[in-house]
Design a protein around this motif. Structure first.
Motif, PDB file in Angstrom:
ATOM      1  N   LEU A   9       1.036  48.784  37.097  1.00  0.00           N
ATOM      2  CA  LEU A   9       1.793  47.808  36.307  1.00  0.00           C
ATOM      3  C   LEU A   9       2.421  46.736  37.201  1.00  0.00           C
ATOM      4  N   SER A  10       2.921  47.156  38.358  1.00  0.00           N
ATOM      5  CA  SER A  10       3.526  46.187  39.287  1.00  0.00           C
ATOM      6  C   SER A  10       2.487  45.198  39.789  1.00  0.00           C
ATOM      7  N   ALA A  11       1.298  45.709  40.132  1.00  0.00           N
ATOM      8  CA  ALA A  11       0.228  44.819  40.597  1.00  0.00           C
ATOM      9  C   ALA A  11      -0.196  43.854  39.492  1.00  0.00           C
ATOM     10  N   LEU A  12      -0.220  44.351  38.254  1.00  0.00           N
ATOM     11  CA  LEU A  12      -0.602  43.503  37.123  1.00  0.00           C
ATOM     12  C   LEU A  12       0.437  42.408  36.887  1.00  0.00           C
ATOM     13  N   ILE A  13       1.709  42.734  37.084  1.00  0.00           N
ATOM     14  CA  ILE A  13       2.769  41.735  36.948  1.00  0.00           C
ATOM     15  C   ILE A  13       2.588  40.614  37.966  1.00  0.00           C
ATOM     16  N   GLY A  16       5.924  47.413  31.744  1.00  0.00           N
ATOM     17  CA  GLY A  16       4.961  47.128  30.686  1.00  0.00           C
ATOM     18  C   GLY A  16       5.386  45.960  29.813  1.00  0.00           C
ATOM     19  N   GLY A  17       6.684  45.831  29.546  1.00  0.00           N
ATOM     20  CA  GLY A  17       7.178  44.701  28.764  1.00  0.00           C
ATOM     21  C   GLY A  17       6.955  43.382  29.481  1.00  0.00           C
ATOM     22  N   ALA A  18       7.164  43.390  30.802  1.00  0.00           N
ATOM     23  CA  ALA A  18       6.914  42.176  31.585  1.00  0.00           C
ATOM     24  C   ALA A  18       5.440  41.792  31.519  1.00  0.00           C
ATOM     25  N   VAL A  19       4.568  42.790  31.596  1.00  0.00           N
ATOM     26  CA  VAL A  19       3.126  42.529  31.512  1.00  0.00           C
ATOM     27  C   VAL A  19       2.762  41.946  30.143  1.00  0.00           C
ATOM     28  N   MET A  20       3.262  42.547  29.071  1.00  0.00           N
ATOM     29  CA  MET A  20       2.880  42.117  27.732  1.00  0.00           C
ATOM     30  C   MET A  20       3.361  40.700  27.430  1.00  0.00           C
ATOM     31  N   LEU A  21       4.601  40.384  27.805  1.00  0.00           N
ATOM     32  CA  LEU A  21       5.112  39.043  27.489  1.00  0.00           C
ATOM     33  C   LEU A  21       4.446  37.982  28.364  1.00  0.00           C
ATOM     34  N   GLN A  22       4.133  38.319  29.602  1.00  0.00           N
ATOM     35  CA  GLN A  22       3.402  37.377  30.441  1.00  0.00           C
ATOM     36  C   GLN A  22       2.023  37.085  29.847  1.00  0.00           C
TER      37      GLN A  22
END
Length: 327
Positions: free
Chosen positions: A8-12, A280-286
């Motif tokens: 998740l961190s890498a995806l962010i 996960g929230g950071a990923v989804m909103l991005q």
């Protein structure tokens, strides 16, 4: 768990880079990144530093905050259908912002709108805690939140209905759809203290939320102060949701959907779900904010509309799944 957090961190980080380079202007990737750290690119440097960077930061911060609050609310209420807006803070913040737009405060002062929204959020959480009372349980908190949310929603509709200025009414409607467009570093700095304080408060509840999975009586016997836990939860959630709504408007479904998706991956443990849902929230909103700029770049598609279009079907699936389990 470690693999999930790293993924998740890498995806962010990846999505943050994509967000910085996606826009209506046809600019090469290298030029965009160089303009972010240099003033030698003229207008492009201004766009990167004052428009795209704040927008990317806000998407990650607000998404993370809403995901965190959603996981905390679901853990406290032991209900996967719970979400941050349940305690009425987002509706109260929206009402404060609507008043600022309708009265002209938002137009006359740079921070008039977000400050009015934050004032509405503070008033909302005060009323919720007053109605719930110091000895009220989770059911009382839910009922108080629903009552305040309904009242704030009714007052917002009243202001919109009686607005004599069609331009103000139009601005209110668009603001309530949620957006990160035209935000600056001023909005980032306004959000940061509320987000930081709220995140510290909510993340401190991990042990108490884990104990609550055994029931309130069992948690009490383990030494968990349920009154203190509830107070910290409400204050932390109000700080994050109030700040997010003040800056970006109403953005729904992040706090509902993200914890539900990630819960099976963390074994259903609330303390682990807090961190996972924040990422996960950071990923989804991005991802949603990038989609806004890619799908209809010329039509100003609103961020809250995209999150609703994605979140509503998942919400319906969750209701259907829950009904089958209870049958």
């Amino acid at each position: 768990m470690t693999r999930l957090m790293l993924s998740l961190s890498a995806l962010i980080v990846l999505l943050f880079g994509v967000s910085l380079t996606v826009g209506p202007a046809d600019v090469r990737l290298g030029d965009s990144l160089h303009a972010l750290f240099s003033d030698d690119y003229g207008p492009l440097s201004l766009v990167m530093q004052e428009i795209r960077l704040p927008r990317s930061l806000l998407a990650a911060l607000i998404g993370g905050g809403l995901g965190l609050c959603g996981a905390a609310m679901q853990g406290y209420l032991r209900n996967p259908l719970a979400e941050p807006g349940l305690i009425g803070v987002s509706s109260s913040a929206a009402f404060g912002a609507v008043l600022a737009i309708n009265t002209g405060i938002a137009a006359s002062a740079t921070l008039g709108l977000p400050i009015a929204a934050l004032s509405g959020a503070l008033l909302g959480v005060f009323l919720v805690m007053t109605l719930a009372g110091p000895k009220g349980g989770s059911l009382t908190l839910i009922l108080a939140g629903i009552a305040i949310s309904a009242m704030a929603g009714a007052l917002t509709s009243l202001v919109l209905n009686l607005s004599p200025n069609p331009f103000a009414a139009n601005e209110i409607v668009f603001w309530m759809m949620g957006s990160l467009a035209d935000r600056s570093m001023t909005h980032v700095f306004l959000l940061l203290p509320f987000l930081t304080v709220g995140a510290i408060l909510v993340l401190s509840l991990g042990r108490g939320l884990d104990a609550l999975t055994l029931g309130e009586d069992a948690a009490d016997s383990l030494g968990i102060n349920l009154k203190r836990l509830r107070l910290i939860l409400v204050l932390g959630t109000a700080s994050i949701v109030g700040g997010a709504t003040a800056v970006a408007g109403a953005i729904g479904f992040i706090g509902l959907v993200v914890p539900h998706i990630l819960r099976p991956l963390v074994g259903g443990q609330p303390s682990r779900l807090l961190w996972a849902s924040a990422l996960g929230g950071a990923v989804m909103l991005q991802m949603a904010d990038i989609a806004v700029r890619v799908i209809l770049p010329a039509r100003d598609l609103k961020l809250g509309v995209v999150t609703a279009l994605v979140g509503a079907p998942l919400f319906l699936h969750l209701i259907y799944k829950t009904r089958k389990e209870l049958a």
